[in-house]
Design an enzyme around this catalytic site. Structure first.
Site, PDB file in Angstrom:
ATOM      1  N   ASP A  57       0.851  -1.192   0.000  1.00  0.00           N
ATOM      2  CA  ASP A  57       0.000   0.000   0.000  1.00  0.00           C
ATOM      3  C   ASP A  57       0.889   1.245   0.000  1.00  0.00           C
ATOM      4  O   ASP A  57       1.676   1.454   0.926  1.00  0.00           O
ATOM      5  CB  ASP A  57      -0.897  -0.015   1.244  1.00  0.00           C
ATOM      6  CG  ASP A  57      -2.031   0.991   1.162  1.00  0.00           C
ATOM      7  OD1 ASP A  57      -2.220   1.590   0.092  1.00  0.00           O
ATOM      8  OD2 ASP A  57      -2.731   1.177   2.180  1.00  0.00           O
ATOM      9  N   ASP A  67      -3.148   2.614  -5.988  1.00  0.00           N
ATOM     10  CA  ASP A  67      -2.062   2.720  -5.004  1.00  0.00           C
ATOM     11  C   ASP A  67      -1.892   1.487  -4.130  1.00  0.00           C
ATOM     12  O   ASP A  67      -1.203   1.536  -3.110  1.00  0.00           O
ATOM     13  CB  ASP A  67      -2.268   3.941  -4.112  1.00  0.00           C
ATOM     14  CG  ASP A  67      -3.547   3.866  -3.290  1.00  0.00           C
ATOM     15  OD1 ASP A  67      -4.408   3.023  -3.594  1.00  0.00           O
ATOM     16  OD2 ASP A  67      -3.686   4.662  -2.343  1.00  0.00           O
ATOM     17  N   GLU A  68      -2.469   0.362  -4.506  1.00  0.00           N
ATOM     18  CA  GLU A  68      -2.298  -0.841  -3.692  1.00  0.00           C
ATOM     19  C   GLU A  68      -2.389  -2.093  -4.554  1.00  0.00           C
ATOM     20  O   GLU A  68      -3.019  -2.108  -5.605  1.00  0.00           O
ATOM     21  CB  GLU A  68      -3.328  -0.903  -2.563  1.00  0.00           C
ATOM     22  CG  GLU A  68      -4.758  -0.973  -3.046  1.00  0.00           C
ATOM     23  CD  GLU A  68      -5.755  -1.163  -1.914  1.00  0.00           C
ATOM     24  OE1 GLU A  68      -5.435  -1.875  -0.939  1.00  0.00           O
ATOM     25  OE2 GLU A  68      -6.851  -0.601  -2.012  1.00  0.00           O
TER      26      GLU A  68
END
Length: 392
Positions: free
Chosen positions: A9, A103-104
């Site tokens: 993350d 974003d992860e």
């Protein structure tokens, strides 16, 4: 062989990219989203979070909590570009990577200990290589099952790592608040609190059938997760099918000149995103949302696939010129779709040698300057007025 799933993350991703590209933003409370009172916060830097600013919060409330906050518009094209760099790093460790959002991502770490050493070392190397590739930090969680890996990545944020080993699962879950379980939102958490349920240990006092009767289908999932059971693995992400950019205005407008300038700015973002991902597309789509929230789209297919900012813009502008704007516009956007593998794509050079070659050279030069010196290093003359408005 021990099963390991890792969750990676990125830390305050949108805000961190802005601080990376603009050194003057570093160390300052910053929120990405919009600058008008109609906007909401998409992401907040850790400096802003200390004041209570959070994503999905109104800009008005963010300003009230942190009067000195710096509000900047989002640049999804840039965030996707950095995201692609992160995913490329992860695939250096495992072919089984599932991008969960920009974003992860989840990574199947089973067997990686034979290549890189203990799972702690795997996580450390991932963090190190992501930092080298992007200049940003990430947090890593590792566990025998998927949902615990996601929980673990949040334990030591930012720039942290947390490992839940098989022999630690039962004790970890015994103390875990139910609202930390993915899928348990505020409403369900409140329902469980009224039932006297605070932790996963409380859920385990009743059989699976009890929770299915009380909560429904998710009751069984809730019971399983409280026991550390999650059959979900890591599913490799499917290939991107389109790329787009859009903006909602602070004030509705029917000014065609202003709308055209926005299309140029968005075409730059989409073009840069396409080039960063190695994609070209055949279909350009214009999106319009009017003040009354009615929405229309208009598309045009090109003779050849492209990643050229100029060609994307000219096509979108032609689509706009064909529209009779009878109402003010609230949102405008442009997108490109119709991808195929780069090896099979026709180049613009084949379709129109002179224009294609010049456009490609210009695009690549601008991309290189912005990567090195930040997004503000180069601005088209036609966008100077728009840039000033966004900064005011």
């Amino acid at each position: 062989m021990q099963t390991w799933i890792l969750h990676i993350d990125m830390d305050a991703f949108f805000a961190s990219v802005e601080q990376l590209d603009n050194p003057e933003y570093r160390g300052r409370p910053l929120a990405v989203g919009g600058t008008s009172d109609r906007s909401v916060v998409s992401a907040a830097s850790y400096e802003a979070r200390k004041h209570g600013v959070r994503s999905a919060m109104s800009v008005v409330k963010a300003r009230r909590l942190c009067p000195e906050i710096l509000l900047v518009p989002g640049r999804m094209g840039r965030y996707k570009q950095v995201s692609a760099q992160v995913m490329a790093v992860l695939r250096q460790f495992s072919p089984t990577v599932e991008q969960a959002s920009v974003d992860e991502a989840y990574l199947d770490g089973t067997g990686l200990e034979r290549l890189f050493g203990p799972i702690d070392e795997v996580g450390r190397r991932i963090k190190e290589r992501v930092g080298e590739a992007t200049g940003l930090t990430c947090s890593v969680g590792a566990a025998p099952v998927r949902f615990l890996a996601k929980i673990a990545s949040d334990v030591n944020k930012p720039d942290g790592m947390f490992i839940i080993r098989p022999e630690e699962v039962a004790d970890f879950l015994h103390r875990l608040p139910v609202e930390r379980i993915p899928g348990v939102g505020a409403k369900l958490a409140e329902t469980l609190r009224r039932m006297g349920v605070r932790t996963c240990a409380d859920i385990q006092t009743k059989p699976r059938q009890y929770w299915e009767r009380r909560i429904g289908k998710y009751g069984g999932v809730l019971h399983d997760r409280a026991a550390g059971i999650d059959p979900g693995g890591v599913t490799p992400t499917s290939e991107t099918k389109s790329c787009s950019a859009e903006n909602t205005f602070a004030r509705d407008t029917a000014d065609r000149a202003e709308l055209t300038r926005w299309l140029l700015a968005q075409s730059e973002r989409v073009g840069a995103d396409l080039r960063g991902h190695g994609h070209k597309g055949r279909t350009v789509t214009l999106k319009i949302k009017y003040a009354d929230f009615t929405q229309i789209t208009r598309s045009r297919s090109l003779d050849t696939r492209t990643d050229s900012t100029a060609l994307i813009f000219e096509t979108a502008r032609a689509l706009l010129e064909q529209l009779e704007l009878r109402r003010a516009v609230r949102l405008i956007g442009v997108g490109v779709s119709g991808f195929e593998p780069r090896a099979r794509q026709l180049s613009l050079l084949e379709a129109s040698p002179r224009l294609a070659e010049a456009s490609s050279d210009l695009d690549l030069a601008v991309d290189a300057v912005r990567r090195r010196f930040g997004s503000r290093a180069v601005t088209r003359v036609d966008l100077l007025d728009l840039k000033r408005k966004r900064e005011d």
